[in-house]
Design a protein around this motif. Sequence first.
Motif, PDB file in Angstrom:
ATOM      1  N   ALA A   1       0.965  -1.157  -0.004  1.00  0.00           N
ATOM      2  CA  ALA A   1       0.000   0.021   0.196  1.00  0.00           C
ATOM      3  C   ALA A   1       0.834   1.190  -0.015  1.00  0.00           C
ATOM      4  N   MET A   2       1.841   1.173   0.741  1.00  0.00           N
ATOM      5  CA  MET A   2       2.823   2.473   0.827  1.00  0.00           C
ATOM      6  C   MET A   2       3.484   2.673  -0.385  1.00  0.00           C
ATOM      7  N   SER A   3       3.998   1.340  -1.196  1.00  0.00           N
ATOM      8  CA  SER A   3       4.581   1.648  -2.402  1.00  0.00           C
ATOM      9  C   SER A   3       3.475   2.108  -3.440  1.00  0.00           C
ATOM     10  N   ASP A   4       2.541   1.754  -3.573  1.00  0.00           N
ATOM     11  CA  ASP A   4       1.512   2.192  -4.510  1.00  0.00           C
ATOM     12  C   ASP A   4       1.118   3.500  -4.179  1.00  0.00           C
ATOM     13  N   ALA A   5       0.870   3.854  -2.768  1.00  0.00           N
ATOM     14  CA  ALA A   5       0.670   5.443  -2.530  1.00  0.00           C
ATOM     15  C   ALA A   5       1.909   6.336  -2.982  1.00  0.00           C
ATOM     16  N   TRP A   6       3.040   5.824  -2.956  1.00  0.00           N
ATOM     17  CA  TRP A   6       4.117   6.627  -3.361  1.00  0.00           C
ATOM     18  C   TRP A   6       4.286   6.863  -4.837  1.00  0.00           C
ATOM     19  N   SER A   7       3.743   5.578  -5.378  1.00  0.00           N
ATOM     20  CA  SER A   7       3.886   5.719  -7.001  1.00  0.00           C
ATOM     21  C   SER A   7       2.923   6.683  -7.430  1.00  0.00           C
ATOM     22  N   GLN A   8       1.658   6.717  -6.713  1.00  0.00           N
ATOM     23  CA  GLN A   8       0.740   7.607  -6.994  1.00  0.00           C
ATOM     24  C   GLN A   8       1.098   9.066  -6.804  1.00  0.00           C
ATOM     25  N   ALA A   9       1.569   9.390  -5.521  1.00  0.00           N
ATOM     26  CA  ALA A   9       2.336  10.623  -5.243  1.00  0.00           C
ATOM     27  C   ALA A   9       3.304  11.142  -6.187  1.00  0.00           C
ATOM     28  N   LEU A  10       3.941  10.275  -6.808  1.00  0.00           N
ATOM     29  CA  LEU A  10       5.059  10.690  -7.819  1.00  0.00           C
ATOM     30  C   LEU A  10       4.364  10.960  -9.017  1.00  0.00           C
ATOM     31  N   ARG A  11       3.403  10.376  -9.545  1.00  0.00           N
ATOM     32  CA  ARG A  11       2.681  10.478 -10.572  1.00  0.00           C
ATOM     33  C   ARG A  11       1.782  11.708 -10.738  1.00  0.00           C
ATOM     34  N   ASP A  12       1.285  12.171  -9.412  1.00  0.00           N
ATOM     35  CA  ASP A  12       0.380  13.102  -9.233  1.00  0.00           C
ATOM     36  C   ASP A  12       1.180  14.531  -9.206  1.00  0.00           C
ATOM     37  N   GLY A  13       2.454  14.237  -8.568  1.00  0.00           N
ATOM     38  CA  GLY A  13       3.348  15.489  -8.296  1.00  0.00           C
ATOM     39  C   GLY A  13       3.953  15.580  -9.899  1.00  0.00           C
ATOM     40  N   PHE A  14       4.354  14.596 -10.562  1.00  0.00           N
ATOM     41  CA  PHE A  14       4.664  14.740 -11.733  1.00  0.00           C
ATOM     42  C   PHE A  14       3.815  15.485 -12.929  1.00  0.00           C
ATOM     43  N   ARG A  15       2.614  15.019 -12.617  1.00  0.00           N
ATOM     44  CA  ARG A  15       1.329  15.615 -13.386  1.00  0.00           C
ATOM     45  C   ARG A  15       1.249  17.397 -13.111  1.00  0.00           C
ATOM     46  N   ARG A  16       1.381  17.571 -11.917  1.00  0.00           N
ATOM     47  CA  ARG A  16       1.304  18.951 -11.505  1.00  0.00           C
ATOM     48  C   ARG A  16       2.326  19.882 -11.962  1.00  0.00           C
ATOM     49  N   ILE A  17       3.552  19.536 -12.285  1.00  0.00           N
ATOM     50  CA  ILE A  17       4.785  20.214 -12.506  1.00  0.00           C
ATOM     51  C   ILE A  17       4.404  20.774 -13.848  1.00  0.00           C
TER      52      ILE A  17
END
Lengths: 242, 242
Positions: free
Chosen positions: A224-240
């Motif tokens: 779950a932590m790994s998935d949440a981190w992947s999602q956070a990275l992708r979200d952060g990436f999208r917002r940049i």
Amino acid sequence: MTYCVGLLLNDGMVLLSDTRTNAGLDNIATYRKMFVFEEPGERIVTILTAGSLSVTQTTIARLQEAISDNPGADGTTSIMQAPTMLQVAEIIGRTLVQVTREISDKLSTMKQAATASMIVAGQRAGGGMRLFLIYPEGNFIEATADTPYLQIGEHKYGKPILDRVVNMETSLVDAQKAVLLSMDSTLRSNLSVGMPLDLMVIEKDACKIGSQRRIEAGDPDFAAMSDAWSQALRDGFRRITL
Amino acid sequence: MTYCVGLLLNDGMVLLSDTRTNAGLDNIATYRKMFVFEEPGERIVTILTAGSLSVTQTTIARLQEAISDNPGADGTTSIMQAPTMLQVAEIIGRTLVQVTREISDKLSTMKQAATASMIVAGQRAGGGMRLFLIYPEGNFIEATADTPYLQIGEHKYGKPILDRVVNMETSLVDAQKAVLLSMDSTLRSNLSVGMPLDLMVIEKDACKIGSQRRIEAGDPDFAAMSDAWSQALRDGFRRITL
């Protein structure tokens, strides 16, 4: 290969190791790389290992033997009797280099050598917490406030996250997140590092294991932590924006 | 060292290289590692280089000479005349290994060797986009849909972000973000990779440079992106629960 990381923080020390060993790509096995020597309340020494399994196992076995079986054990040979953590690191460094020489002598006819490195985290009652990286040659460096973490093995994939989020003030909870995410990046990018993981927390001045946990492949919390981190990275990436 | 990365996407190719070279830690200089051979609309070949500067410069100079100065140039020696991108990669591989042998012969009395590797991105009118990684030995591999990126030099720090966000469908704008963030992680964690950066976009079937940009140290857009990414990582980290 291997990935092990140790953090030295104001509140304590956090240690994480993987368990994959391999002799070639077609010979993969699971071996613990975290070893604890503990007399609760008086002293704890935790060793993380990377490198040739024959070197690390023999080194750990010699350290163990020097504690338990040797009637002549004293503060110059036993890591449980050495008067300071610096001397603990020196005993481990000496043992490591002695074992490395013996094994490399055996391998020399095959034009091979075997080496290993170690992270040593420890504290004794009345002393401070110390975190060392012992090089294959037996010399060592120590974590400081400027760089409160040490890594051995496949350290590059997981370094960017540590560089960004870890400092001495990091809490023990955040520190566990940081080392697990650092490991997660390494696991995703390098097959020679593998689950299960061993995670240990040593609280400041406790001189004993605070918590110790084996995280198996498929562990739901880690996934779950790994998935949440992947999602956070992708979200952060999208917002940049570029 | 060096960090160079190339992406092969449905919409085109995106290439990024740093410019730091060093002979030891006390001899650091800036050299372009991105070289373009272009006949707009007919053919573009972009080469990214890592490794010994004497090898990469001589290789590029020989490739240039085989195009412009050699009256006997033909499709077997000139990368601007070779009938396919595969043959372009073969010419570059042959030239690289020839130069490597000559220089390593010179160095052999010093018990040294010099090697280099290259990324080659190209397309000719009527052909497909191709992205190759040329090894020091002159053989090469090619990017595919399964792994649409290739890296040379210090590739480990910047691999986790690519593994997470890049696939063939990634847009050219997102691809530029991805390679710049991959470089940003590398720059933060490894001194042997340094600004300025060279960024190039080659749009599919254009057979010419789409855009080319040098990003200098202190570039405000890159700094803003780097800060935003750090903030996104820290925010993401904070939201993760253990």
